[in-house]
Design a protein around this motif. Structure first.
Motif, PDB file in Angstrom:
ATOM      1  N   GLY A  32       0.815  -1.217   0.000  1.00  0.00           N
ATOM      2  CA  GLY A  32       0.000   0.000   0.000  1.00  0.00           C
ATOM      3  C   GLY A  32       0.842   1.258   0.000  1.00  0.00           C
ATOM      4  N   VAL A  33       1.895   1.276   0.810  1.00  0.00           N
ATOM      5  CA  VAL A  33       2.795   2.434   0.882  1.00  0.00           C
ATOM      6  C   VAL A  33       3.464   2.657  -0.467  1.00  0.00           C
ATOM      7  CG1 VAL A  33       5.009   3.187   1.873  1.00  0.00           C
ATOM      8  CG2 VAL A  33       3.195   2.368   3.373  1.00  0.00           C
ATOM      9  N   THR A  34       3.910   1.587  -1.107  1.00  0.00           N
ATOM     10  CA  THR A  34       4.575   1.698  -2.405  1.00  0.00           C
ATOM     11  C   THR A  34       3.624   2.234  -3.466  1.00  0.00           C
ATOM     12  OG1 THR A  34       6.037  -0.134  -1.811  1.00  0.00           O
ATOM     13  CG2 THR A  34       5.881   0.421  -4.155  1.00  0.00           C
ATOM     14  N   ALA A  35       2.408   1.731  -3.500  1.00  0.00           N
ATOM     15  CA  ALA A  35       1.431   2.195  -4.497  1.00  0.00           C
ATOM     16  C   ALA A  35       1.093   3.670  -4.291  1.00  0.00           C
ATOM     17  CB  ALA A  35       0.166   1.337  -4.417  1.00  0.00           C
ATOM     18  N   ILE A  36       0.822   4.059  -3.067  1.00  0.00           N
ATOM     19  CA  ILE A  36       0.477   5.455  -2.792  1.00  0.00           C
ATOM     20  C   ILE A  36       1.677   6.364  -3.044  1.00  0.00           C
ATOM     21  CG2 ILE A  36      -0.199   7.079  -0.977  1.00  0.00           C
ATOM     22  CD1 ILE A  36      -1.928   4.807   0.186  1.00  0.00           C
ATOM     23  N   SER A  37       2.873   5.901  -2.691  1.00  0.00           N
ATOM     24  CA  SER A  37       4.083   6.699  -2.935  1.00  0.00           C
ATOM     25  C   SER A  37       4.311   6.910  -4.425  1.00  0.00           C
ATOM     26  CB  SER A  37       5.312   6.025  -2.328  1.00  0.00           C
ATOM     27  OG  SER A  37       5.214   5.981  -0.933  1.00  0.00           O
ATOM     28  N   PHE A  38       4.049   5.888  -5.218  1.00  0.00           N
ATOM     29  CA  PHE A  38       4.196   6.020  -6.671  1.00  0.00           C
ATOM     30  C   PHE A  38       3.233   7.068  -7.213  1.00  0.00           C
ATOM     31  CE2 PHE A  38       2.833   4.810 -10.968  1.00  0.00           C
ATOM     32  CZ  PHE A  38       4.047   4.938 -11.629  1.00  0.00           C
ATOM     33  N   ILE A  39       1.995   7.003  -6.800  1.00  0.00           N
ATOM     34  CA  ILE A  39       0.993   7.988  -7.251  1.00  0.00           C
ATOM     35  C   ILE A  39       1.411   9.393  -6.815  1.00  0.00           C
ATOM     36  CG2 ILE A  39      -1.401   8.758  -6.950  1.00  0.00           C
ATOM     37  CD1 ILE A  39      -2.107   5.716  -6.637  1.00  0.00           C
ATOM     38  N   SER A  40       1.838   9.530  -5.574  1.00  0.00           N
ATOM     39  CA  SER A  40       2.272  10.841  -5.075  1.00  0.00           C
ATOM     40  C   SER A  40       3.480  11.361  -5.847  1.00  0.00           C
ATOM     41  CB  SER A  40       2.625  10.758  -3.586  1.00  0.00           C
ATOM     42  OG  SER A  40       1.493  10.446  -2.823  1.00  0.00           O
ATOM     43  N   SER A  41       4.409  10.474  -6.179  1.00  0.00           N
ATOM     44  CA  SER A  41       5.598  10.892  -6.926  1.00  0.00           C
ATOM     45  C   SER A  41       5.239  11.390  -8.313  1.00  0.00           C
ATOM     46  CB  SER A  41       6.588   9.732  -7.053  1.00  0.00           C
ATOM     47  OG  SER A  41       7.104   9.397  -5.808  1.00  0.00           O
ATOM     48  N   VAL A  42       4.346  10.692  -8.979  1.00  0.00           N
ATOM     49  CA  VAL A  42       3.927  11.112 -10.315  1.00  0.00           C
ATOM     50  C   VAL A  42       3.223  12.471 -10.247  1.00  0.00           C
ATOM     51  CG1 VAL A  42       2.377  10.569 -12.239  1.00  0.00           C
ATOM     52  CG2 VAL A  42       3.801   8.773 -11.234  1.00  0.00           C
ATOM     53  N   LEU A  43       2.319  12.631  -9.286  1.00  0.00           N
ATOM     54  CA  LEU A  43       1.615  13.909  -9.135  1.00  0.00           C
ATOM     55  C   LEU A  43       2.581  15.044  -8.805  1.00  0.00           C
ATOM     56  CD1 LEU A  43      -1.553  12.785  -7.140  1.00  0.00           C
ATOM     57  CD2 LEU A  43      -1.409  13.416  -9.557  1.00  0.00           C
ATOM     58  N   THR A  44       3.516  14.772  -7.914  1.00  0.00           N
ATOM     59  CA  THR A  44       4.492  15.790  -7.518  1.00  0.00           C
ATOM     60  C   THR A  44       5.353  16.197  -8.707  1.00  0.00           C
ATOM     61  OG1 THR A  44       4.545  14.941  -5.268  1.00  0.00           O
ATOM     62  CG2 THR A  44       6.399  16.297  -5.942  1.00  0.00           C
ATOM     63  N   ALA A  45       5.823  15.227  -9.460  1.00  0.00           N
ATOM     64  CA  ALA A  45       6.659  15.523 -10.624  1.00  0.00           C
ATOM     65  C   ALA A  45       5.894  16.343 -11.657  1.00  0.00           C
ATOM     66  CB  ALA A  45       7.175  14.226 -11.248  1.00  0.00           C
ATOM     67  N   ARG A  46       4.636  16.039 -11.864  1.00  0.00           N
ATOM     68  CA  ARG A  46       3.837  16.789 -12.841  1.00  0.00           C
ATOM     69  C   ARG A  46       3.555  18.207 -12.357  1.00  0.00           C
ATOM     70  NH1 ARG A  46      -0.445  14.699 -16.254  1.00  0.00           N
ATOM     71  NH2 ARG A  46       0.994  14.344 -17.931  1.00  0.00           N
ATOM     72  N   MET A  47       3.361  18.372 -11.055  1.00  0.00           N
ATOM     73  CA  MET A  47       3.046  19.696 -10.516  1.00  0.00           C
ATOM     74  C   MET A  47       4.264  20.609 -10.481  1.00  0.00           C
ATOM     75  SD  MET A  47       0.346  19.139  -7.394  1.00  0.00           S
ATOM     76  CE  MET A  47       1.329  18.000  -6.473  1.00  0.00           C
ATOM     77  N   LEU A  48       5.416  20.067 -10.161  1.00  0.00           N
ATOM     78  CA  LEU A  48       6.592  20.907  -9.936  1.00  0.00           C
ATOM     79  C   LEU A  48       7.500  21.045 -11.146  1.00  0.00           C
ATOM     80  CD1 LEU A  48       7.750  19.811  -6.384  1.00  0.00           C
ATOM     81  CD2 LEU A  48       6.655  21.941  -7.040  1.00  0.00           C
ATOM     82  N   GLY A  49       7.528  20.067 -12.000  1.00  0.00           N
ATOM     83  CA  GLY A  49       8.498  20.087 -13.080  1.00  0.00           C
ATOM     84  C   GLY A  49       9.861  19.666 -12.554  1.00  0.00           C
ATOM     85  N   PRO A  50      10.841  19.583 -13.453  1.00  0.00           N
ATOM     86  CA  PRO A  50      12.160  19.074 -13.051  1.00  0.00           C
ATOM     87  C   PRO A  50      12.854  19.915 -11.969  1.00  0.00           C
ATOM     88  CG  PRO A  50      11.995  19.204 -15.440  1.00  0.00           C
ATOM     89  CD  PRO A  50      10.765  19.835 -14.876  1.00  0.00           C
ATOM     90  N   GLU A  51      12.827  21.231 -12.101  1.00  0.00           N
ATOM     91  CA  GLU A  51      13.541  22.068 -11.133  1.00  0.00           C
ATOM     92  C   GLU A  51      12.907  21.999  -9.747  1.00  0.00           C
ATOM     93  OE1 GLU A  51      14.762  26.679 -10.195  1.00  0.00           O
ATOM     94  OE2 GLU A  51      13.921  26.193 -12.140  1.00  0.00           O
ATOM     95  N   GLY A  52      11.599  22.155  -9.690  1.00  0.00           N
ATOM     96  CA  GLY A  52      10.910  22.103  -8.407  1.00  0.00           C
ATOM     97  C   GLY A  52      11.001  20.735  -7.763  1.00  0.00           C
ATOM     98  N   ARG A  53      10.927  19.703  -8.578  1.00  0.00           N
ATOM     99  CA  ARG A  53      11.039  18.330  -8.059  1.00  0.00           C
ATOM    100  C   ARG A  53      12.436  18.109  -7.481  1.00  0.00           C
ATOM    101  NH1 ARG A  53       9.262  14.011  -5.585  1.00  0.00           N
ATOM    102  NH2 ARG A  53       9.943  12.074  -6.488  1.00  0.00           N
ATOM    103  N   GLY A  54      13.452  18.652  -8.148  1.00  0.00           N
ATOM    104  CA  GLY A  54      14.813  18.536  -7.648  1.00  0.00           C
ATOM    105  C   GLY A  54      14.988  19.245  -6.318  1.00  0.00           C
TER     106      GLY A  54
END
Length: 184
Positions: free
Chosen positions: A21-43
């Protein structure tokens, strides 16, 4: 010492399901975070979280393991005093290490976020300490609950940001991370 296979099997099964469950939710959160912030913000967010997480991990200093050992050995010991002093020491060391970690980067935005990174490190340190103390209970309910609650609360705070803001900034997500850690 009595060894119950069914208790061990149940604890392993619950921990495995929590990890899935943690892995699945973390994956979804990572994808959303990357899309919201872009490369610089994600870094920037990754650097801030890495500094906080590493500081919190190093700050443990084996204190939780020592506490578990003394309780398990049934030694006469001022447990409450050890617990309070350990939590204060872990939080303080994590804050100092978070500050030191922030000095290693030259990003202006990261420097501006340093007080929040220090707070994140201190709260993560104390949260990790209590998660490590979960070894005192053989069913690992507290341990698994903390792990799952952390990623679920993170996802639940990300969703309103997606809905409310067209552009999400690094600091908004850092505030969310800190809110999750403090809230738990």
């Amino acid at each position: 010492m009595t060894f119950r296979l069914s208790g061990l099997t149940g604890a392993v099964g619950k921990t495995l399901m929590t990890t899935v469950g943690v892995t699945a939710i973390s994956f979804i959160s990572s994808v959303l975070t990357a899309r919201m912030l872009g490369p610089e913000g994600r870094g920037l967010l990754s650097a801030a979280l890495m500094i906080g997480t590493l500081a919190a991990g190093v700050a443990q200093l084996g204190l939780a393991s020592s506490f578990v050992y003394h309780v398990g050995a049934s030694r006469r010991f001022p447990y409450l005093k050890l617990l309070l002093c350990s939590v204060l020491l872990v939080g303080s060391v994590a804050a100092v290490l978070g500050w030191l970690g922030g000095q290693l980067r030259s990003d202006v935005q990261l420097k501006e976020a340093l007080p929040w990174i220090i707070a994140l490190a201190a709260f993560l340190g104390t949260q990790n300490y209590f998660c490590l103390l979960a070894q005192l209970k053989s069913d690992l309910k507290f341990f698994n609950g903390m792990r799952f609650s952390l990623v679920l609360a993170n996802l639940l705070l990300l969703l309103p940001l997606i809905v409310m803001y067209h552009t999400v900034h690094f600091m908004q997500l850092l505030y969310c991370q800190l809110a999750v850690v403090v809230g738990l």
